[in-house]
Design a protein around this motif. Structure first.
Motif, PDB file in Angstrom:
ATOM      1  N   ASP A 237      20.491  -4.409  18.186  1.00 31.67           N
ATOM      2  CA  ASP A 237      20.175  -3.670  16.972  1.00 31.67           C
ATOM      3  C   ASP A 237      20.729  -4.444  15.780  1.00 31.67           C
ATOM      4  O   ASP A 237      21.933  -4.417  15.500  1.00 31.67           O
ATOM      5  N   GLY A 238      19.854  -5.167  15.087  1.00 33.52           N
ATOM      6  CA  GLY A 238      20.279  -5.979  13.962  1.00 33.52           C
ATOM      7  C   GLY A 238      20.813  -5.166  12.805  1.00 33.52           C
ATOM      8  O   GLY A 238      21.703  -5.616  12.077  1.00 33.52           O
ATOM      9  N   TYR A 239      20.306  -3.961  12.617  1.00 27.59           N
ATOM     10  CA  TYR A 239      20.786  -3.082  11.550  1.00 27.59           C
ATOM     11  C   TYR A 239      22.255  -2.732  11.782  1.00 27.59           C
ATOM     12  O   TYR A 239      23.095  -2.906  10.897  1.00 27.59           O
ATOM     13  N   ARG A 439      12.803  -1.976   8.527  1.00 24.53           N
ATOM     14  CA  ARG A 439      11.806  -1.904   9.585  1.00 24.53           C
ATOM     15  C   ARG A 439      11.632  -0.469  10.051  1.00 24.53           C
ATOM     16  O   ARG A 439      12.558   0.331  10.017  1.00 24.53           O
ATOM     17  N   SER A 440      10.441  -0.184  10.539  1.00 25.41           N
ATOM     18  CA  SER A 440      10.181   1.113  11.158  1.00 25.41           C
ATOM     19  C   SER A 440      10.582   1.111  12.621  1.00 25.41           C
ATOM     20  O   SER A 440      10.548   2.150  13.272  1.00 25.41           O
ATOM     21  N   GLU A 441      10.971  -0.051  13.149  1.00 25.63           N
ATOM     22  CA  GLU A 441      11.331  -0.201  14.559  1.00 25.63           C
ATOM     23  C   GLU A 441      12.701  -0.867  14.668  1.00 25.63           C
ATOM     24  O   GLU A 441      13.134  -1.574  13.773  1.00 25.63           O
ATOM     25  N   ILE A 442      13.357  -0.651  15.787  1.00 25.18           N
ATOM     26  CA  ILE A 442      14.627  -1.323  16.061  1.00 25.18           C
ATOM     27  C   ILE A 442      14.337  -2.756  16.485  1.00 25.18           C
ATOM     28  O   ILE A 442      13.471  -3.022  17.326  1.00 25.18           O
ATOM     29  N   GLU A 443      15.052  -3.694  15.901  1.00 19.23           N
ATOM     30  CA  GLU A 443      14.914  -5.088  16.319  1.00 19.23           C
ATOM     31  C   GLU A 443      16.287  -5.725  16.356  1.00 19.23           C
ATOM     32  O   GLU A 443      17.231  -5.243  15.741  1.00 19.23           O
ATOM     33  N   GLY A 444      16.381  -6.806  17.092  1.00 19.56           N
ATOM     34  CA  GLY A 444      17.649  -7.502  17.221  1.00 19.56           C
ATOM     35  C   GLY A 444      17.912  -8.395  16.027  1.00 19.56           C
ATOM     36  O   GLY A 444      17.323  -8.236  14.957  1.00 19.56           O
ATOM     37  N   LEU A 445      18.797  -9.345  16.220  1.00 23.48           N
ATOM     38  CA  LEU A 445      19.138 -10.280  15.159  1.00 23.48           C
ATOM     39  C   LEU A 445      17.971 -11.238  14.945  1.00 23.48           C
ATOM     40  O   LEU A 445      17.577 -11.966  15.846  1.00 23.48           O
ATOM     41  N   THR A 446      17.394 -11.242  13.746  1.00 21.57           N
ATOM     42  CA  THR A 446      16.247 -12.101  13.470  1.00 21.57           C
ATOM     43  C   THR A 446      16.716 -13.463  12.973  1.00 21.57           C
ATOM     44  O   THR A 446      17.796 -13.596  12.396  1.00 21.57           O
ATOM     45  N   PHE A 447      15.869 -14.457  13.201  1.00 19.66           N
ATOM     46  CA  PHE A 447      16.120 -15.773  12.611  1.00 19.66           C
ATOM     47  C   PHE A 447      15.642 -15.765  11.166  1.00 19.66           C
ATOM     48  O   PHE A 447      16.383 -16.041  10.240  1.00 19.66           O
ATOM     49  N   THR A 448      14.390 -15.455  10.960  1.00 23.34           N
ATOM     50  CA  THR A 448      13.862 -15.077   9.649  1.00 23.34           C
ATOM     51  C   THR A 448      12.858 -13.965   9.897  1.00 23.34           C
ATOM     52  O   THR A 448      12.054 -14.044  10.818  1.00 23.34           O
ATOM     53  N   PRO A 449      12.862 -12.903   9.091  1.00 22.30           N
ATOM     54  CA  PRO A 449      11.978 -11.752   9.344  1.00 22.30           C
ATOM     55  C   PRO A 449      10.545 -12.050   8.941  1.00 22.30           C
ATOM     56  O   PRO A 449      10.305 -12.784   7.974  1.00 22.30           O
ATOM     57  N   ARG A 450       9.577 -11.468   9.666  1.00 19.73           N
ATOM     58  CA  ARG A 450       8.176 -11.702   9.341  1.00 19.73           C
ATOM     59  C   ARG A 450       7.317 -10.451   9.504  1.00 19.73           C
ATOM     60  O   ARG A 450       6.513 -10.123   8.633  1.00 19.73           O
ATOM     61  N   LEU A 451       7.466  -9.753  10.625  1.00 20.21           N
ATOM     62  CA  LEU A 451       6.504  -8.712  10.974  1.00 20.21           C
ATOM     63  C   LEU A 451       6.493  -7.548   9.999  1.00 20.21           C
ATOM     64  O   LEU A 451       5.490  -6.851   9.873  1.00 20.21           O
ATOM     65  N   PHE A 452       7.580  -7.330   9.291  1.00 24.27           N
ATOM     66  CA  PHE A 452       7.661  -6.148   8.431  1.00 24.27           C
ATOM     67  C   PHE A 452       6.688  -6.189   7.258  1.00 24.27           C
ATOM     68  O   PHE A 452       6.495  -5.189   6.575  1.00 24.27           O
ATOM     69  N   MET A 453       6.063  -7.325   7.011  1.00 31.30           N
ATOM     70  CA  MET A 453       5.236  -7.471   5.815  1.00 31.30           C
ATOM     71  C   MET A 453       4.020  -6.550   5.784  1.00 31.30           C
ATOM     72  O   MET A 453       3.420  -6.351   4.727  1.00 31.30           O
ATOM     73  N   THR A 454       3.605  -6.007   6.927  1.00 30.94           N
ATOM     74  CA  THR A 454       2.547  -4.983   6.937  1.00 30.94           C
ATOM     75  C   THR A 454       3.040  -3.721   7.630  1.00 30.94           C
ATOM     76  O   THR A 454       2.258  -2.931   8.147  1.00 30.94           O
ATOM     77  N   THR A 581      18.316   0.226  -1.548  1.00 28.51           N
ATOM     78  CA  THR A 581      18.797  -0.556  -0.413  1.00 28.51           C
ATOM     79  C   THR A 581      17.609  -0.821   0.500  1.00 28.51           C
ATOM     80  O   THR A 581      16.663  -0.022   0.562  1.00 28.51           O
ATOM     81  N   TRP A 582      17.667  -1.949   1.225  1.00 25.38           N
ATOM     82  CA  TRP A 582      16.599  -2.291   2.183  1.00 25.38           C
ATOM     83  C   TRP A 582      17.225  -3.250   3.175  1.00 25.38           C
ATOM     84  O   TRP A 582      17.153  -4.447   3.024  1.00 25.38           O
ATOM     85  N   PHE A 583      17.802  -2.719   4.209  1.00 23.06           N
ATOM     86  CA  PHE A 583      18.797  -3.420   5.014  1.00 23.06           C
ATOM     87  C   PHE A 583      18.340  -3.610   6.459  1.00 23.06           C
ATOM     88  O   PHE A 583      17.665  -2.727   7.007  1.00 23.06           O
ATOM     89  N   PRO A 584      18.679  -4.742   7.082  1.00 26.13           N
ATOM     90  CA  PRO A 584      19.467  -5.858   6.575  1.00 26.13           C
ATOM     91  C   PRO A 584      18.633  -6.995   5.993  1.00 26.13           C
ATOM     92  O   PRO A 584      19.105  -8.124   5.906  1.00 26.13           O
ATOM     93  N   TYR A 585      17.390  -6.701   5.640  1.00 26.28           N
ATOM     94  CA  TYR A 585      16.579  -7.716   4.960  1.00 26.28           C
ATOM     95  C   TYR A 585      17.305  -8.202   3.712  1.00 26.28           C
ATOM     96  O   TYR A 585      17.469  -9.405   3.502  1.00 26.28           O
ATOM     97  N   ILE A 586      17.748  -7.246   2.872  1.00 25.91           N
ATOM     98  CA  ILE A 586      18.497  -7.560   1.659  1.00 25.91           C
ATOM     99  C   ILE A 586      19.944  -7.141   1.862  1.00 25.91           C
ATOM    100  O   ILE A 586      20.225  -6.102   2.459  1.00 25.91           O
ATOM    101  N   ASP A 587      20.879  -7.938   1.354  1.00 26.10           N
ATOM    102  CA  ASP A 587      22.279  -7.540   1.425  1.00 26.10           C
ATOM    103  C   ASP A 587      22.507  -6.297   0.570  1.00 26.10           C
ATOM    104  O   ASP A 587      21.707  -5.950  -0.296  1.00 26.10           O
TER     105      ASP A 587
END
Length: 634
Positions: A237-239, A439-454, A581-587
């Motif tokens: 859980d990256g969050y 994100r609307s879903e739980i994800e692990g530690l990302t390298f760089t985020p991508r899928l959230f764009m839609t 806030t929009w975490f953890p995309y943005i600090d």
């Protein structure tokens, strides 16, 4: 430990995949049609850059040179395993050149992130170096030493190599006739690691790739053990993982204490001279080569770069041979064909990358480097992500699509081209201890985020710290084409805040599910993210001279979003969300003003009641003063 190294390898390959195809070109074809050679080409200061050259075996004619300069290791092109360009270009008759840039892998010298440009660096007897001079010196050597070339050179690249392709335009070698910067970085205060000055905490794992110098020539990664500091525990859980880290200063202490790039970021929290001199945008003048700038509408990494490189060239050189292509891709998605083009949960069509490679990229290079065909590309070849079809424009933004002004009404009503009620106010409590998930879903530690764009934004709509406004059901199609500028009037109980503004397409309740999605993804009522941006409020008047807010005082904050071409179809709704806030995309912004958020303490993070006042608007479409706004540090 082997499993950890495998995990590292997977993520490293995922990152550099923006510069490769999903499948390598047919190695048998390359082996039978090309000769492979390698060189160490000496630059004007004596440093030698490792370069691999593939020359067609057919010596009955001459060929143009097509070059890729990269910080991601050209060794992967060896033994006929070409990562790029497309098969259409590999089979199209070119001399293919791949080069490790200065300080990376098999090249000598020291690596510098976004090395500052030195204007007028085309003079051969100068010893000062930058990426433009290294490109100039390489082209000069290739033209004089590689047999069978026709005296013309093109350059291309995706992401960081896209930046090097843009840098090649500055004081360009006369033989450079065409450049295609694709998803290019233009300015690290607005691309990749920052957005509008806010730090992208979701990029934390990428710092080892760029923050350690190698100590010898190598074709292997030298930063792997640094990455393992983060990945050894593989959080599910990256969050939660990022929230438990606490303030950014803990990242310094635990992970990146010896990373020179991280420390540069920490010591330069504002848009000071360090960042300003690394921006390529001020140098894009007097451009002679033809330019094909390429980007993806859903590129979470480098969307700012292609749009603003294209616009800056057009503003400085209206007669430049410049075309922009924006398609329904994430970062570098056009370089590989997956058949069905989907971004996360949304389907956009079939064989879209093939169409670009065959109908846009190849004709561009063929025309300017081989005099083949006709130049029929428009100035802007743009994909409408709502209608899901290509559009051609003589200029971008187009003047024939009317702009819209949105304002905010009571009971969550989004108004189009009408004023909101005088004195209206919309408030929420922003708590850094309970930030809005990106994100609307739980994800692990990302390298760089991508899928959230839609991604579906219903999870955010349910939160009390997210303001949500939507129109009535549309009785006709509504197209937004061009820039988006949110002009907010805000007040707060704290002294600093971030502002996330999102443009969302709300699907009808009876919209059918896509076959490619998991069964739990319901498209009826889906709230598709179309465009977003974050703005760090302290920079509202100057990116280089931040200042706190005065509690309770209404203050203007302008949030420039990136361009879109999106048609909201009849039966859909248009939604705008605003939160802090929009975490953890943005600090997390502490919301109590501190001079340097990278050094903030836990006690600096406070709740704040934030109010958006009714005179706020979001202007969407057309040519808004975004570039002028971004120059406010001048």
């Amino acid at each position: 430990m082997k499993r950890c190294h495998l995990f590292l390898l997977v993520f490293s390959l995922f990152f550099i995949s923006v510069n490769v195809k999903a499948e390598n070109a047919d190695s048998l074809y390359v082996a039978t049609h090309y000769n492979e050679s390698e060189y160490f080409i000496e630059m004007r200061d004596g440093v030698k850059l490792f370069t691999v050259v593939y020359t067609p075996k057919d010596e009955s004619k001459t060929y143009p040179i097509l070059m890729n300069r990269t910080c991601y290791n050209v060794d992967g092109t060896r033994n006929n395993k070409l990562r790029a360009p497309s098969d259409y270009l590999i089979r199209g008759g070119y001399i293919l050149v791949y080069q490790d840039v200065r300080g990376r892998y098999m090249s000598g010298g020291t690596f510098d992130n976004m090395r500052p440009n030195i204007p007028g660096n085309d003079v051969k007897n100068k010893k000062d170096i930058d990426e433009s001079s290294d490109t100039y010196d390489t082209i000069d050597w290739l033209i004089k030493n590689i047999k069978g070339n026709n005296g013309r050179v093109g350059i291309y690249g995706i992401s960081y190599p896209g930046h090097y392709s843009a840098a090649a335009l500055l004081d360009a070698h006369p033989a450079l006739k065409a450049s295609s910067p694709q998803a290019p970085i233009s300015d690290f205060f607005f691309d990749d690691f920052h957005h509008q000055g806010a730090f992208l905490q979701s990029y934390m794992a990428a710092f080892p790739v760029f923050g350690y110098q190698k100590d010898s020539l190598t074709n292997k990664s030298w930063y792997g053990d640094k990455m393992m500091r983060l990945y050894k525990d593989r959080p599910a859980d990256g969050y939660e993982f990022n929230l438990a880290l606490g303030p950014l200063k803990n990242i310094t202490e635990k992970y990146h204490y010896d990373n020179f790039f991280w420390n540069q970021v920490v010591e330069h929290p504002n848009y000071d001279e360090f960042w300003q001199k690394r921006s390529i945008l001020p140098h894009l003048k007097d451009i002679n080569p033809a330019v094909l700038t390429v980007g993806g509408w859903f590129d979470a990494e480098d969307l700012f770069g292609p749009i603003n490189i294209y616009k800056t060239i057009q503003q400085n050189d209206p007669d430049a041979k410049s075309t922009i292509v924006m398609g329904p891709w994430t970062h570098g998605g056009w370089s590989r064909e997956r058949g069905q083009q989907t971004i996360n949960h949304i389907y956009f069509g079939d064989s879209i990358s093939t169409f670009f490679q065959r109908e846009m990229e190849k004709p561009f290079f063929d025309y300017y480097l081989k005099d083949e065909g006709k130049m029929t590309l428009p100035e802007a070849y743009m994909f409408d992500t709502g209608l899901k079809e290509w559009r051609k424009y003589d200029e971008w933004p187009p003047k024939d699509v009317a702009p819209i002004t949105f304002s905010f009404g009571e009971n969550g009503k989004l108004l189009m081209d009408e004023d909101s009620k005088a004195g209206a106010e919309f408030s929420y409590i922003s708590d850094p201890a309970k930030p809005v998930p990106y994100r609307s879903e739980i994800e692990g530690l990302t390298f760089t985020p991508r899928l959230f764009m839609t991604d579906d934004q219903r999870h955010a709509s349910y939160r009390p710290d997210v303001l949500t406004f939507k129109t009535d059901v549309l009785d006709k199609d509504v197209t937004i084409a061009g820039e988006i500028l949110a002009q907010l009037v805000v007040s707060m109980t704290g002294t600093d805040a971030d502002f996330v503004v999102k443009l969302i397409d709300v699907y009808p309740d009876d919209f059918p599910n896509y076959e490619h999605n998991p069964k739990n993804i319901i498209m009826g009522g889906y709230q598709q993210l179309v465009r977003h941006e974050v703005f760090r409020g302290r920079f509202r008047d100057s990116y280089s001279e931040p200042k706190p807010f005065e509690p309770g005082v209404p203050t203007n904050v302008t949030v420039p979003l990136q361009d879109v071409l999106h048609t909201f179809k009849k039966g859909h709704r248009i939604m705008i969300q605003i939160h802090s806030t929009w975490f953890p995309y943005i600090d997390r912004n502490p919301q109590k003003y501190v001079d340097n958020i990278y050094k903030a303490n836990e006690e600096d993070f406070i709740k704040s009641e934030i109010t958006i006042h009714g005179m706020s608007t979001v202007k969407a479409g057309g040519d808004l003063p975004t570039i002028e706004f971004l120059k406010k540090t001048d």
